[in-house]
Design a protein around this motif. Sequence first.
Motif, PDB file in Angstrom:
ATOM      1  N   SER A 105       0.775  -1.031   0.201  1.00  0.00           N
ATOM      2  CA  SER A 105      -0.123   0.013   0.055  1.00  0.00           C
ATOM      3  C   SER A 105       0.704   1.239   0.084  1.00  0.00           C
ATOM      4  O   SER A 105       0.454   2.208   0.646  1.00  0.00           O
TER       5      SER A 105
ATOM      6  N   ILE B 178       0.422   9.678  -6.792  1.00  0.00           N
ATOM      7  CA  ILE B 178      -0.780   8.402  -6.862  1.00  0.00           C
ATOM      8  C   ILE B 178      -0.735   7.529  -5.851  1.00  0.00           C
ATOM      9  O   ILE B 178       0.275   7.119  -5.322  1.00  0.00           O
ATOM     10  N   SER B 179      -1.980   7.317  -5.462  1.00  0.00           N
ATOM     11  CA  SER B 179      -2.119   6.270  -4.432  1.00  0.00           C
ATOM     12  C   SER B 179      -1.704   4.846  -4.708  1.00  0.00           C
ATOM     13  O   SER B 179      -1.656   4.643  -6.103  1.00  0.00           O
TER      14      SER B 179
ATOM     15  N   SER C 106      -3.810   2.342  -5.107  1.00  0.00           N
ATOM     16  CA  SER C 106      -4.816   1.668  -5.839  1.00  0.00           C
ATOM     17  C   SER C 106      -4.900   2.498  -7.205  1.00  0.00           C
ATOM     18  O   SER C 106      -5.356   2.063  -8.245  1.00  0.00           O
ATOM     19  N   GLY C 107      -4.158   3.609  -7.039  1.00  0.00           N
ATOM     20  CA  GLY C 107      -4.240   4.516  -8.427  1.00  0.00           C
ATOM     21  C   GLY C 107      -5.714   5.268  -8.489  1.00  0.00           C
ATOM     22  O   GLY C 107      -5.797   6.056  -9.344  1.00  0.00           O
ATOM     23  N   GLY C 108      -6.566   5.124  -7.548  1.00  0.00           N
ATOM     24  CA  GLY C 108      -7.749   5.859  -7.492  1.00  0.00           C
ATOM     25  C   GLY C 108      -7.743   7.278  -6.796  1.00  0.00           C
ATOM     26  O   GLY C 108      -8.596   8.162  -7.384  1.00  0.00           O
ATOM     27  N   ASP C 109      -6.601   7.766  -6.305  1.00  0.00           N
ATOM     28  CA  ASP C 109      -6.710   9.079  -5.753  1.00  0.00           C
ATOM     29  C   ASP C 109      -5.167   9.567  -6.354  1.00  0.00           C
ATOM     30  O   ASP C 109      -3.898   9.076  -6.331  1.00  0.00           O
ATOM     31  N   THR C 110      -5.312  10.683  -7.240  1.00  0.00           N
ATOM     32  CA  THR C 110      -4.083  11.596  -7.588  1.00  0.00           C
ATOM     33  C   THR C 110      -4.210  12.829  -7.313  1.00  0.00           C
ATOM     34  O   THR C 110      -5.333  13.486  -6.840  1.00  0.00           O
TER      35      THR C 110
ATOM     36  N   SER D 245       0.128   7.562 -13.571  1.00  0.00           N
ATOM     37  CA  SER D 245      -0.608   6.377 -13.496  1.00  0.00           C
ATOM     38  C   SER D 245       0.505   5.329 -12.796  1.00  0.00           C
ATOM     39  O   SER D 245       1.823   5.601 -12.499  1.00  0.00           O
TER      40      SER D 245
ATOM     41  N   ASN E 212       0.107  -2.467 -13.792  1.00  0.00           N
ATOM     42  CA  ASN E 212      -0.639  -3.314 -13.159  1.00  0.00           C
ATOM     43  C   ASN E 212      -0.166  -4.013 -11.958  1.00  0.00           C
ATOM     44  O   ASN E 212      -0.834  -4.694 -11.061  1.00  0.00           O
TER      45      ASN E 212
ATOM     46  N   LYS F 179       1.725  -2.772  -9.731  1.00  0.00           N
ATOM     47  CA  LYS F 179       1.649  -1.712  -8.778  1.00  0.00           C
ATOM     48  C   LYS F 179       3.175  -1.130  -8.479  1.00  0.00           C
ATOM     49  O   LYS F 179       3.436  -0.193  -7.579  1.00  0.00           O
TER      50      LYS F 179
END
Length: 124
Positions: free
Chosen positions: A31, A51-52, A54-58, A71, A74, A76
């Motif tokens: 994580s 970028i987090s 998960s990639g969901g938070d930038t 980005s 895959n 991570k």
Amino acid sequence: QVQLVESGGGLVQAGGSLRLSCAASGRTFSSYAMAWFRQAPGKEREFVAYISWSGGDTNYADSVKGRFTISRGNTKNTAYLQMNSLKPEDTAVYYCALDLFATATMNVGGYHYWGQGTQVTVSS
């Protein structure tokens, strides 16, 4: 220990594009977040993008919003920075950084591992 290796820098004309890559290897953590910073000659290192896990938070610096996209791969353990519409003021050494605690900080001090940097030069 964690090693971060950047690649993809180079010389480009204003208005052009580059894609930077950062590969993390060595000791694995769960994580962690990743970010890009840059440092121009005579200036302090500054935040570019975050970028987090998960990639969901930038998050982006105002100076690059709408032009740069961060980005993750895959697996991570890689991060990318797509840079479009480059300007001469984007010229700098670009550094990849890793935040073990995913604090979403824009501060240099919040990152635990750094790459060696890759030079980006934008000509006018």
